[in-house]
Design an enzyme around this catalytic site. Sequence first.
Site, PDB file in Angstrom:
ATOM      1  N   ASP A   8       0.879  -1.148   0.000  1.00  0.00           N
ATOM      2  CA  ASP A   8       0.000   0.000   0.000  1.00  0.00           C
ATOM      3  C   ASP A   8       0.933   1.219   0.000  1.00  0.00           C
ATOM      4  O   ASP A   8       2.121   1.097   0.327  1.00  0.00           O
ATOM      5  CB  ASP A   8      -0.883  -0.023   1.249  1.00  0.00           C
ATOM      6  CG  ASP A   8      -1.704   1.246   1.397  1.00  0.00           C
ATOM      7  OD1 ASP A   8      -2.325   1.664   0.407  1.00  0.00           O
ATOM      8  OD2 ASP A   8      -1.708   1.825   2.496  1.00  0.00           O
ATOM      9  N   ASP A  10      -0.057   5.087   0.853  1.00  0.00           N
ATOM     10  CA  ASP A  10      -0.300   6.069   1.916  1.00  0.00           C
ATOM     11  C   ASP A  10      -0.261   5.401   3.297  1.00  0.00           C
ATOM     12  O   ASP A  10      -1.086   4.547   3.599  1.00  0.00           O
ATOM     13  CB  ASP A  10      -1.683   6.720   1.715  1.00  0.00           C
ATOM     14  CG  ASP A  10      -1.817   7.418   0.367  1.00  0.00           C
ATOM     15  OD1 ASP A  10      -0.870   8.107  -0.040  1.00  0.00           O
ATOM     16  OD2 ASP A  10      -2.876   7.272  -0.271  1.00  0.00           O
ATOM     17  N   ARG A  48     -11.771   7.800  -2.342  1.00  0.00           N
ATOM     18  CA  ARG A  48     -12.124   9.197  -2.095  1.00  0.00           C
ATOM     19  C   ARG A  48     -13.619   9.338  -1.813  1.00  0.00           C
ATOM     20  O   ARG A  48     -14.040   9.976  -0.858  1.00  0.00           O
ATOM     21  CB  ARG A  48     -11.736  10.038  -3.314  1.00  0.00           C
ATOM     22  CG  ARG A  48     -11.815  11.533  -3.085  1.00  0.00           C
ATOM     23  CD  ARG A  48     -11.452  12.308  -4.343  1.00  0.00           C
ATOM     24  NE  ARG A  48     -10.154  11.885  -4.894  1.00  0.00           N
ATOM     25  CZ  ARG A  48      -9.654  12.321  -6.039  1.00  0.00           C
ATOM     26  NH1 ARG A  48     -10.327  13.198  -6.764  1.00  0.00           N
ATOM     27  NH2 ARG A  48      -8.484  11.888  -6.478  1.00  0.00           N
ATOM     28  N   SER A 113      -5.557   5.173  -3.960  1.00  0.00           N
ATOM     29  CA  SER A 113      -5.486   6.576  -4.352  1.00  0.00           C
ATOM     30  C   SER A 113      -5.315   6.803  -5.851  1.00  0.00           C
ATOM     31  O   SER A 113      -4.554   6.121  -6.523  1.00  0.00           O
ATOM     32  CB  SER A 113      -4.319   7.249  -3.625  1.00  0.00           C
ATOM     33  OG  SER A 113      -4.161   8.572  -4.085  1.00  0.00           O
ATOM     34  N   LYS A 114      -6.019   7.805  -6.354  1.00  0.00           N
ATOM     35  CA  LYS A 114      -5.857   8.217  -7.750  1.00  0.00           C
ATOM     36  C   LYS A 114      -4.624   9.099  -7.910  1.00  0.00           C
ATOM     37  O   LYS A 114      -4.241   9.458  -9.013  1.00  0.00           O
ATOM     38  CB  LYS A 114      -7.115   8.942  -8.228  1.00  0.00           C
ATOM     39  CG  LYS A 114      -8.317   8.008  -8.271  1.00  0.00           C
ATOM     40  CD  LYS A 114      -9.538   8.617  -8.917  1.00  0.00           C
ATOM     41  CE  LYS A 114     -10.561   7.498  -9.190  1.00  0.00           C
ATOM     42  NZ  LYS A 114     -11.852   7.992  -9.629  1.00  0.00           N
ATOM     43  N   ASN A 115      -4.014   9.448  -6.791  1.00  0.00           N
ATOM     44  CA  ASN A 115      -2.794  10.262  -6.821  1.00  0.00           C
ATOM     45  C   ASN A 115      -1.534   9.418  -6.707  1.00  0.00           C
ATOM     46  O   ASN A 115      -0.425   9.956  -6.641  1.00  0.00           O
ATOM     47  CB  ASN A 115      -2.811  11.274  -5.674  1.00  0.00           C
ATOM     48  CG  ASN A 115      -3.912  12.311  -5.832  1.00  0.00           C
ATOM     49  OD1 ASN A 115      -3.811  13.195  -6.684  1.00  0.00           O
ATOM     50  ND2 ASN A 115      -4.963  12.197  -5.058  1.00  0.00           N
ATOM     51  N   ASP A 167      -1.578  -0.478   6.074  1.00  0.00           N
ATOM     52  CA  ASP A 167      -1.760   0.226   7.353  1.00  0.00           C
ATOM     53  C   ASP A 167      -3.246   0.386   7.688  1.00  0.00           C
ATOM     54  O   ASP A 167      -3.597   0.925   8.738  1.00  0.00           O
ATOM     55  CB  ASP A 167      -1.131   1.618   7.308  1.00  0.00           C
ATOM     56  CG  ASP A 167      -1.881   2.555   6.382  1.00  0.00           C
ATOM     57  OD1 ASP A 167      -2.151   2.150   5.228  1.00  0.00           O
ATOM     58  OD2 ASP A 167      -2.224   3.668   6.793  1.00  0.00           O
TER      59      ASP A 167
HETATM   60  P1  XGP Z   1      -7.504   9.753  -3.565  1.00  0.00           P
HETATM   61  C1  XGP Z   1      -7.424   8.613  -1.161  1.00  0.00           C
HETATM   62  C2  XGP Z   1      -8.614   9.002  -0.289  1.00  0.00           C
HETATM   63  O1  XGP Z   1      -9.056  10.320  -0.620  1.00  0.00           O
HETATM   64  C3  XGP Z   1      -8.230   8.959   1.183  1.00  0.00           C
HETATM   65  O2  XGP Z   1      -9.330   9.237   2.025  1.00  0.00           O
HETATM   66  C4  XGP Z   1      -7.662   7.573   1.516  1.00  0.00           C
HETATM   67  O3  XGP Z   1      -7.197   7.551   2.861  1.00  0.00           O
HETATM   68  C5  XGP Z   1      -6.510   7.259   0.577  1.00  0.00           C
HETATM   69  O4  XGP Z   1      -6.922   7.344  -0.783  1.00  0.00           O
HETATM   70  C6  XGP Z   1      -5.986   5.839   0.826  1.00  0.00           C
HETATM   71  O5  XGP Z   1      -4.835   5.570   0.109  1.00  0.00           O
HETATM   72  O6  XGP Z   1      -7.764   8.539  -2.533  1.00  0.00           O
HETATM   73  O7  XGP Z   1      -8.406  10.844  -3.163  1.00  0.00           O
HETATM   74  O8  XGP Z   1      -6.034  10.143  -3.498  1.00  0.00           O
HETATM   75  O9  XGP Z   1      -7.868   9.172  -4.919  1.00  0.00           O
HETATM   76 MG    MG Z   2      -2.755   3.190   3.521  1.00  0.00          MG
END
Ligand code: XGP
Ligand code: MG
Length: 218
Positions: A8, A10, A48, A113-115, A167
Site C-alpha cells: 500500500d 499512503d 475518495r 489513491s488516484k494520486n 496500514d
Molecule cells: P484519492 C485517497 C482518499 O481520498 C483517502 O481518504 C484515503 O485515505 C486514501 O486514498 C488511501 O490511500 O484517494 O483521493 O487520493 O484518490
Molecule cells: Mg494506507
Amino acid sequence: NIQGVIFDLDGVLTDTAEYHYQAWQRLADEEGILFSRQANEALRGISRRASLMLIIGNRRYSDTQIQEMMERKNDYYVELIENITPDNLLPGAVSLLDDLRQAGLKIALGSASKNAHVVVEKLGISDKLDAIADGYSVHKPKPAPDLFLFAAQQLGLPPQQCVVFEDAAAGIDAALAAGMWAVGMGPPERVGNAHIVLPSLAGMTWEKLQEKFRDIAL
Ligand code: XGP
Ligand code: MG
C-alpha cells in the site's frame, strides 16, 4: 512460498496518510462537519468517495455538491503533496524495496489513491516497482479484494504467493479476501487481523520477514 510483495502507499511507504487527513479536515471544517484525527482512522485505505461518505454521514448533499467536495479535498491534497521528495519515504522503505528486489521478488503497489502515480514519481521509487495498481485500476475499492488481485495479476502471480503490506483495516481485509498473506503496519487495534503486525518498516529485510512467517507456521 512467497514470490511477490504488494505495498500500500499512503501510510506504508510514505507519510501521505497525514496529508489526506489534513485535506479532509480542511474540507470538513469548511462544511461545519465535526471531524478529527481519530475519525480519520476509518478513512485509511478507502476510496475518495467512500471517505467523503463517511465524513458526511447522514447529511444530505446533492450529487453535484458531493462531486465538488471530492474535487475540493483533492485540490487541497495535491497542494500538500506538491513538495514531496524522497525524504518523505518512511524509515526502512527503500532498503526493504531494494532487498526484496535483490532477493528476486516481484514488487507491486496497491493503492486506493488516484494520486498514487504522482506520489510514486515524487518519491523517486518508480523504478523499484514492477507494477502499479491504483485508484483507477478497479471499480470495487478495498475492503474488496479486487485491487490486490489486479496487482498480483500484473505481477503474473497467484494470490497465495503474494504478501500485502497495509496500514488500513480495510486493506488487511482486502488482502485476506484475496487469499494473500497480510502484514499490518501500525497498532493491532487497527491491523490486528493481519498474519503479522509490525510497528514500522525500519530494519525489515526479506530474511527477517521469512523468519516471521516461519514462526507463525509453527
Ligand atoms: P484519492 C485517497 C482518499 O481520498 C483517502 O481518504 C484515503 O485515505 C486514501 O486514498 C488511501 O490511500 O484517494 O483521493 O487520493 O484518490
Ligand atoms: Mg494506507
